[in-house]
Scaffold this motif. Structure first.
Motif, PDB file in Angstrom:
ATOM      1  N   UNK A 100      34.598 -51.844  32.821  1.00  0.00           N
ATOM      2  CA  UNK A 100      33.943 -51.701  31.514  1.00  0.00           C
ATOM      3  C   UNK A 100      34.346 -50.399  30.821  1.00  0.00           C
ATOM      4  N   UNK A 101      34.487 -49.337  31.594  1.00  0.00           N
ATOM      5  CA  UNK A 101      34.908 -48.050  30.997  1.00  0.00           C
ATOM      6  C   UNK A 101      36.307 -48.177  30.403  1.00  0.00           C
ATOM      7  N   UNK A 102      37.176 -48.880  31.112  1.00  0.00           N
ATOM      8  CA  UNK A 102      38.551 -49.082  30.627  1.00  0.00           C
ATOM      9  C   UNK A 102      38.527 -49.923  29.353  1.00  0.00           C
ATOM     10  N   UNK A 103      37.718 -50.973  29.350  1.00  0.00           N
ATOM     11  CA  UNK A 103      37.627 -51.817  28.150  1.00  0.00           C
ATOM     12  C   UNK A 103      37.121 -51.020  26.950  1.00  0.00           C
ATOM     13  N   UNK A 104      36.184 -50.110  27.184  1.00  0.00           N
ATOM     14  CA  UNK A 104      35.597 -49.367  26.051  1.00  0.00           C
ATOM     15  C   UNK A 104      36.551 -48.303  25.505  1.00  0.00           C
ATOM     16  N   UNK A 105      37.418 -47.752  26.367  1.00  0.00           N
ATOM     17  CA  UNK A 105      38.330 -46.697  25.905  1.00  0.00           C
ATOM     18  C   UNK A 105      39.697 -47.240  25.486  1.00  0.00           C
ATOM     19  N   UNK A 139      46.400 -40.990  30.287  1.00  0.00           N
ATOM     20  CA  UNK A 139      45.508 -39.852  30.569  1.00  0.00           C
ATOM     21  C   UNK A 139      44.050 -40.300  30.592  1.00  0.00           C
ATOM     22  N   UNK A 140      43.690 -41.255  29.712  1.00  0.00           N
ATOM     23  CA  UNK A 140      42.314 -41.770  29.706  1.00  0.00           C
ATOM     24  C   UNK A 140      42.011 -42.524  30.999  1.00  0.00           C
ATOM     25  N   UNK A 141      42.973 -43.329  31.457  1.00  0.00           N
ATOM     26  CA  UNK A 141      42.777 -44.071  32.701  1.00  0.00           C
ATOM     27  C   UNK A 141      42.670 -43.112  33.888  1.00  0.00           C
ATOM     28  N   UNK A 142      43.539 -42.115  33.908  1.00  0.00           N
ATOM     29  CA  UNK A 142      43.498 -41.128  34.986  1.00  0.00           C
ATOM     30  C   UNK A 142      42.142 -40.421  35.007  1.00  0.00           C
ATOM     31  N   UNK A 143      41.641 -40.101  33.822  1.00  0.00           N
ATOM     32  CA  UNK A 143      40.359 -39.411  33.709  1.00  0.00           C
ATOM     33  C   UNK A 143      39.199 -40.268  34.222  1.00  0.00           C
ATOM     34  N   UNK A 144      39.226 -41.569  33.888  1.00  0.00           N
ATOM     35  CA  UNK A 144      38.185 -42.498  34.363  1.00  0.00           C
ATOM     36  C   UNK A 144      38.180 -42.531  35.892  1.00  0.00           C
ATOM     37  N   UNK A 145      39.367 -42.626  36.487  1.00  0.00           N
ATOM     38  CA  UNK A 145      39.482 -42.678  37.953  1.00  0.00           C
ATOM     39  C   UNK A 145      39.029 -41.355  38.574  1.00  0.00           C
ATOM     40  N   UNK A 146      39.420 -40.255  37.960  1.00  0.00           N
ATOM     41  CA  UNK A 146      39.088 -38.931  38.498  1.00  0.00           C
ATOM     42  C   UNK A 146      37.583 -38.669  38.435  1.00  0.00           C
TER      43      UNK A 146
END
Length: 387
Positions: free
Chosen positions: A63-68, A107-114
């Motif tokens: 869901x975080x990935x879908x929103x960003x 960078x957004x995906x990396x940040x979500x994972x981190x």
């Protein structure tokens, strides 16, 4: 397996952070060591097909990935001068697989994972110089004689993996024959409205251009240009070089390049390696690009690392007392699939980067006349897969 079980991950990119998330989710203790002094992905977009989104859902991050990110609700292939070859059935695919594909800034995906990891999981500025292992432990040796001991060492350190070089005989990098330019711009074009998402690819003679919405009003574009090794990578003026190669091309191509800041354009020579039939030795194993670097032509590099992460973590839980058995299980499931993706990406590159005019005419005719049902079936094994 108890949570005292201790795993070392070398590499803090998408693969390393994904496997750390998968391990923590199962209660396994994990530390990530990254050579860079800050977590910073290159300024580019990454496409996440249905199989990648489903893997992220299993990590609780979909869901975080879908929103960003931006959903791909338009995907066309055109000739260099704009004639439509394929209008991909993205809505039918979304219906069949339960999700659209998404494009997100790396960078957004990396940040979500981190940010989903426990505090203190990632250690920066750690450059691996060697490793040692015996039957009971593995030791990762970093600069300044720092030694980290664990039960398993995962090499998630990318296409130029240090752990791979310590683990197996060198399998050389294979140059794809093309160099990529990638850029991000704030840009709008009425033919591809923001709310629709997605975009197009335009295919010419030995060169190709892709344009897609990235979320937050940004466009991610890439150019793939057939060229001998070491001819374009260090272009002085990347924007000017890209404009020269795509002068007179269809639609928003020149305008989006023009609107991109020079500092937001990066170049990469594109490599893969020949598939191998083993990724592990004792208590050390490879994951993601370290194990199976592939060309980007099927858009599966990140997705395959995510699949690796879930399968490896599950294998460790399945065989809590026998690491080597767990690693064999991981390889048994993953190697045939990633080998097929590597070969498929190579075959796709040959089709996309054609230079011979007659071959291009034949390809374009086949694409124009391919039924929707066949388009979907052709990729079902890949994007319809659920790990």
């Amino acid at each position: 397996m108890s949570s005292t079980y201790n795993v070392i991950v070398n590499g803090g990119g998408l693969g390393g952070l994904s496997v750390a998330n998968a391990l923590q989710q199962l209660g396994i203790q994990v530390s990530v060591y990254e050579r860079a002094t800050e977590l910073k992905e290159m300024g580019a977009g990454i496409v996440l097909a249905a199989n990648a989104i489903k893997a992220l859902d299993k990590l609780g991050l979909g869901e975080k990935v879908r929103s960003l990110g931006s959903s791909v609700k338009k995907a066309e292939i055109r000739t260099w001068d704009g004639k439509l070859l394929v209008d991909l059935p993205v809505h039918k695919q979304a219906e069949q697989y339960g999700t659209y594909s998404y494009l997100i800034h790396r960078a957004d995906l990396q940040n979500i994972l981190y940010e989903n990891l426990n505090s203190g999981t990632v250690f920066l500025g750690r450059k691996l110089v060697n490793k040692e292992q015996d039957t009971s432990k593995v030791r990762a040796i970093y600069e300044k004689k720092e030694v980290v001991e664990g039960d398993l060492l995962i090499g998630a350190d990318g296409v130029h993996s240090k752990i791979r070089s310590l683990l197996i005989d060198s399998t050389p990098l294979r140059y794809s024959g093309f160099t990529a330019f990638r850029g991000i711009a704030n840009f709008e074009d009425d033919r591809f409205p923001l709310e629709q998402g997605g975009g197009f690819e335009a295919w010419g003679h030995g060169r190709r251009f892709g344009y897609s919405h990235l979320g937050k009003g940004r466009i991610f574009w890439f150019a793939a240009i057939n060229t001998p090794l070491a001819t374009l990578k260090n272009s002085e003026n990347k924007k000017m070089t890209a404009l020269e190669y795509f002068k007179g091309w269809w639609g928003p191509i020149e305008a989006v390049i023009e609107s991109t800041e020079e500092t937001n354009i990066i170049t990469h020579e594109i490599f893969d390696r020949k598939p191998i039939n083993s990724w592990s030795q004792g208590r050390t194993v490879l994951l993601g690009d370290a194990a199976h670097p592939m060309l980007p032509n099927l858009g599966q590099g990140g997705a395959q690392a995510l699949e690796d992460a879930l399968v490896l973590s599950r294998s460790l839980i399945k065989y809590p007392e026998d690491i080597e058995q767990a690693l064999r299980e991981y390889e048994r499931i993953r190697i045939p699939r990633t080998t097929k993706v590597i070969r498929g990406s190579r075959a796709m590159a040959r089709i996309m980067q054609l230079e011979n005019p007659i071959s291009i005419q034949v390809r374009n005719l086949l694409l124009r006349t391919m039924p929707t049902s066949l388009q979907m079936k052709r990729l079902e094994w890949l994007v319809g897969y659920e790990v």
